[in-house]
Design an enzyme around this catalytic site. Structure first.
Site, PDB file in Angstrom:
ATOM      1  CB  ILE A  99      -0.771   0.232   1.211  1.00  0.00           C
ATOM      2  CG1 ILE A  99      -1.664  -1.315   1.553  1.00  0.00           C
ATOM      3  CG2 ILE A  99      -1.672   1.199   1.178  1.00  0.00           C
ATOM      4  CD1 ILE A  99      -2.270  -1.284   3.027  1.00  0.00           C
ATOM      5  N   GLY A 100       0.639   2.305  -0.630  1.00  0.00           N
ATOM      6  CA  GLY A 100       0.936   3.562  -0.398  1.00  0.00           C
ATOM      7  C   GLY A 100       1.884   4.105  -1.653  1.00  0.00           C
ATOM      8  CD  GLU A 137      -0.910  -7.832   1.773  1.00  0.00           C
ATOM      9  OE1 GLU A 137      -0.128  -8.893   2.152  1.00  0.00           O
ATOM     10  OE2 GLU A 137      -0.935  -6.942   2.722  1.00  0.00           O
TER      11      GLU A 137
HETATM   12  N1  COA Z   1      13.528   6.040  12.551  1.00  0.00           N
HETATM   13  C1  COA Z   1      12.226   7.076  12.952  1.00  0.00           C
HETATM   14  N2  COA Z   1      11.194   7.491  12.214  1.00  0.00           N
HETATM   15  C2  COA Z   1      10.925   6.849  11.168  1.00  0.00           C
HETATM   16  C3  COA Z   1      11.641   5.824  10.538  1.00  0.00           C
HETATM   17  C4  COA Z   1      13.120   5.578  11.124  1.00  0.00           C
HETATM   18  N3  COA Z   1      13.855   4.466  10.716  1.00  0.00           N
HETATM   19  N4  COA Z   1      11.338   5.129   9.379  1.00  0.00           N
HETATM   20  C5  COA Z   1      10.109   5.978   9.407  1.00  0.00           C
HETATM   21  N5  COA Z   1       9.905   6.746  10.234  1.00  0.00           N
HETATM   22  C6  COA Z   1       8.705   7.726  10.493  1.00  0.00           C
HETATM   23  C7  COA Z   1       8.544   8.511   9.379  1.00  0.00           C
HETATM   24  O1  COA Z   1       9.363   9.725   9.368  1.00  0.00           O
HETATM   25  C8  COA Z   1       7.105   9.098   9.176  1.00  0.00           C
HETATM   26  O2  COA Z   1       6.792   9.776  10.311  1.00  0.00           O
HETATM   27  P1  COA Z   1       6.677  11.462   9.686  1.00  0.00           P
HETATM   28  O3  COA Z   1       5.398  11.269   8.779  1.00  0.00           O
HETATM   29  O4  COA Z   1       6.133  11.988  10.925  1.00  0.00           O
HETATM   30  O5  COA Z   1       7.857  11.715   9.245  1.00  0.00           O
HETATM   31  C9  COA Z   1       6.446   7.465  10.016  1.00  0.00           C
HETATM   32  O6  COA Z   1       7.536   6.664  10.628  1.00  0.00           O
HETATM   33  C10 COA Z   1       5.876   6.518   8.671  1.00  0.00           C
HETATM   34  O7  COA Z   1       7.063   6.351   7.705  1.00  0.00           O
HETATM   35  P2  COA Z   1       6.779   6.076   6.400  1.00  0.00           P
HETATM   36  O8  COA Z   1       7.872   5.314   5.782  1.00  0.00           O
HETATM   37  O9  COA Z   1       6.443   7.342   5.697  1.00  0.00           O
HETATM   38  O10 COA Z   1       5.511   5.281   6.305  1.00  0.00           O
HETATM   39  P3  COA Z   1       4.824   4.533   5.227  1.00  0.00           P
HETATM   40  O11 COA Z   1       3.232   5.016   5.270  1.00  0.00           O
HETATM   41  O12 COA Z   1       5.203   4.770   3.910  1.00  0.00           O
HETATM   42  O13 COA Z   1       4.803   2.998   5.520  1.00  0.00           O
HETATM   43  C11 COA Z   1       5.900   0.970   6.335  1.00  0.00           C
HETATM   44  C12 COA Z   1       5.880   2.440   5.511  1.00  0.00           C
HETATM   45  C13 COA Z   1       7.157   0.135   6.372  1.00  0.00           C
HETATM   46  C14 COA Z   1       5.386   1.251   7.847  1.00  0.00           C
HETATM   47  C15 COA Z   1       4.508   0.066   5.802  1.00  0.00           C
HETATM   48  O14 COA Z   1       5.176  -0.097   4.447  1.00  0.00           O
HETATM   49  C16 COA Z   1       4.431  -1.079   6.525  1.00  0.00           C
HETATM   50  O15 COA Z   1       3.767  -1.251   7.516  1.00  0.00           O
HETATM   51  N6  COA Z   1       5.108  -2.001   6.073  1.00  0.00           N
HETATM   52  C17 COA Z   1       4.774  -3.573   6.623  1.00  0.00           C
HETATM   53  C18 COA Z   1       3.552  -4.409   6.447  1.00  0.00           C
HETATM   54  C19 COA Z   1       3.762  -4.718   4.856  1.00  0.00           C
HETATM   55  O16 COA Z   1       4.789  -4.496   4.389  1.00  0.00           O
HETATM   56  N7  COA Z   1       2.732  -5.148   4.247  1.00  0.00           N
HETATM   57  C20 COA Z   1       2.591  -5.827   3.049  1.00  0.00           C
HETATM   58  C21 COA Z   1       2.080  -4.954   2.043  1.00  0.00           C
HETATM   59  S1  COA Z   1       0.222  -4.120   2.278  1.00  0.00           S
END
Ligand code: COA
Length: 433
Positions: free
Chosen positions: A216-217, A238
């Site tokens: 997603i995203g 999925e």
């Molecule tokens: N340290 C500190 N903060 C972090 C960080 C790190 N290493 N990595 C991310 N963040 C923060 C970001 O800065 C952001 O906060 P902000 O919006 O205040 O800046 C927040 O966490 C979200 O990060 P972002 O990378 O933008 O999230 P995203 O919405 O793109 O989602 C995952 C990324 C990894 C959380 C998401 O893909 C996920 O949950 N994956 C696991 C599940 C999965 O892969 N499912 C299969 C497909 S559906």
């Protein structure tokens, strides 16, 4: 009794139906955009009648009012994925997180590890034979219907009918409430320059005839922008969102080279806008199946040239991928990431890609780090990981030693952090970068 008579005999109101929930029960909601809005509202409205009802849910796309502090005596959230509206409840102790691969969630219900008292789901109107489609969410919702002691369904005339293994007969439902509500929508994300660069790097790994899984995203949607010149792509994922429609309509996604379910897009849930929901309605090109089928790595591996694309929070020098925690904060969940990483790696000519921006927290933090943060859990292990992609390039990790992995990763880190990472590399490996 004809199915029509059975159906009529079960019709009630949301306020009456939620009276079947008792204190101490475990209640499962239909997943993601399939959340039954009127039933959830009625449950929350009736909160004074309950003590300690456990709400089990994965991606919560509704209002999440059952997680509010004032609801604590009445509801406790057991999350199998933590999202925007449920994150505070978990962080503040009003709920908890259960780690589980997405494809194993139905097993938790079926084997009695997480037995369900009440399932609240949303379905399409019954067909001529009395079967309702689970619409945009089949995943574990089907197993919830099959195993719950009591099933309450919102029959929503706006819910699309999906084909596949996603039908429930009206005789399987205990209470029916008839509704007419737009399905919860997920608007397309904003795609910036960083996401575009990541998308282009991922797309360079996708060959003609590949079958894709996309998370997603913004990153998965950005990948799609760079696949316009590919041929005969397929979908076994999925979920997918609106971005896939443009490639389907342009004739890039044909599903014709798929080794499994040739000619069909296979999914277990959908999140998008009305455009997506109209496209999938009674469309034989799209098939919905339960998550213990779609996300089973043994099923995924039957696709040839399977490519999975998912995102993460942090990757350490060894290639350990953290995708669902930020330190001790449970940020999201494993979802189907490991299911697809494994299935894609096991498939003939398959590839698994973990794609992320090189930095987080507005550029203050490098996502490539010597060590994972204290308290974080590894989502995808260093043994499973294949490719890591950032806006600065592609790091291949499979078959690489620890030092080679760290070198490849540092080469795709943000330039502002490379000196620091090289210093850490030399300290750790007692070796020149
Ligand atoms: N340290 C500190 N903060 C972090 C960080 C790190 N290493 N990595 C991310 N963040 C923060 C970001 O800065 C952001 O906060 P902000 O919006 O205040 O800046 C927040 O966490 C979200 O990060 P972002 O990378 O933008 O999230 P995203 O919405 O793109 O989602 C995952 C990324 C990894 C959380 C998401 O893909 C996920 O949950 N994956 C696991 C599940 C999965 O892969 N499912 C299969 C497909 S559906």
């Amino acid at each position: 009794m004809s199915w029509k008579d059975i159906y009529k005999s079960k019709i009630t109101t949301a306020a009456e139906a939620v009276k079947h929930v008792k204190s101490g029960d475990r209640v499962v909601f239909g997943h993601a955009c399939g959340e039954p809005k009127e039933l959830v509202d009625a449950l929350v409205k009736n909160h004074e009648q309950y003590k300690n009802v456990e709400i089990v849910h994965m991606v919560a796309m509704g209002k999440g009012e059952y997680t509010k502090p004032e609801m604590a005596p009445h509801f406790r959230h057991n999350a199998i994925f933590v999202g925007g509206c449920t994150r505070n409840a978990i962080a503040e102790g009003r709920g908890d997180y259960t780690p589980v691969f997405f494809h194993e969630v139905p097993k938790l219900f079926k084997k009695g590890l997480l037995p369900i008292d009440v399932a609240m789901v949303q379905v399409s109107k019954p067909d001529d034979h009395g079967y309702c489609s689970l619409g945009v969410s089949c995943d574990y919702t089907k197993a919830a219907v099959e195993t719950a002691k009591w099933v309450i369904a919102e029959v929503n005339d706006q819910m699309p009918t999906l084909y596949g293994e996603t039908f429930v007969h009206v005789s399987e439902l205990d209470d029916i409430i008839e509704t007419s509500n737009p399905i919860i929508e997920l608007n397309p994300p904003k795609i910036g320059d960083v996401e575009k660069a990541i998308g282009e790097n991922c797309a360079s790994l996708v060959e003609d005839g590949s079958t894709l899984q996309l998370g997603i995203g913004a990153i998965p949607d950005a990948v799609l922008l760079f696949l316009k010149d590919k041929k005969d792509l397929g979908i076994h994922s999925e979920m997918f969102s609106d971005g896939v429609l443009d490639l389907f309509e342009a004739g890039v996604i044909t599903n014709n080279k798929k080794a499994l379910h040739k000619g069909k897009m296979i999914v277990t849930f959908l999140m998008g806008t009305k455009r997506l929901y109209d496209f999938v309605d009674k469309n034989p090109v799209v098939e919905m199946h339960p998550v213990d089928y779609v996300n089973d790595p043994v099923v995924i591996m039957k696709n040839s040239k399977m490519v999975s694309i998912n995102s993460c929070i942090q990757v350490d020098f060894m290639g350990q991928v953290v995708s669902d925690c930020i330190g001790t904060t449970q940020f999201s969940g494993v979802g189907g990431q490991v299911d697809f990483v494994r299935g894609a790696s096991m498939a003939e000519d398959g590839k698994s890609i973990i794609a992320m921006p090189a930095t987080a927290a507005k550029g203050k933090v490098s996502r490539i780090t010597p060590f994972i943060d204290h308290g974080s859990a590894v989502t995808t292990s260093r043994n499973d990981v294949d490719y890591i992609v950032t806006e600065y390039g592609v790091a291949e990790l499979k078959g690489k030693s620890l030092q080679q992995r760290a070198r490849n990763l540092i080469n795709i880190a943000h330039p502002d952090f490379r000196d620091y990472l090289v210093e850490e590399f030399e300290k750790r490996f007692k070796s020149k970068f």
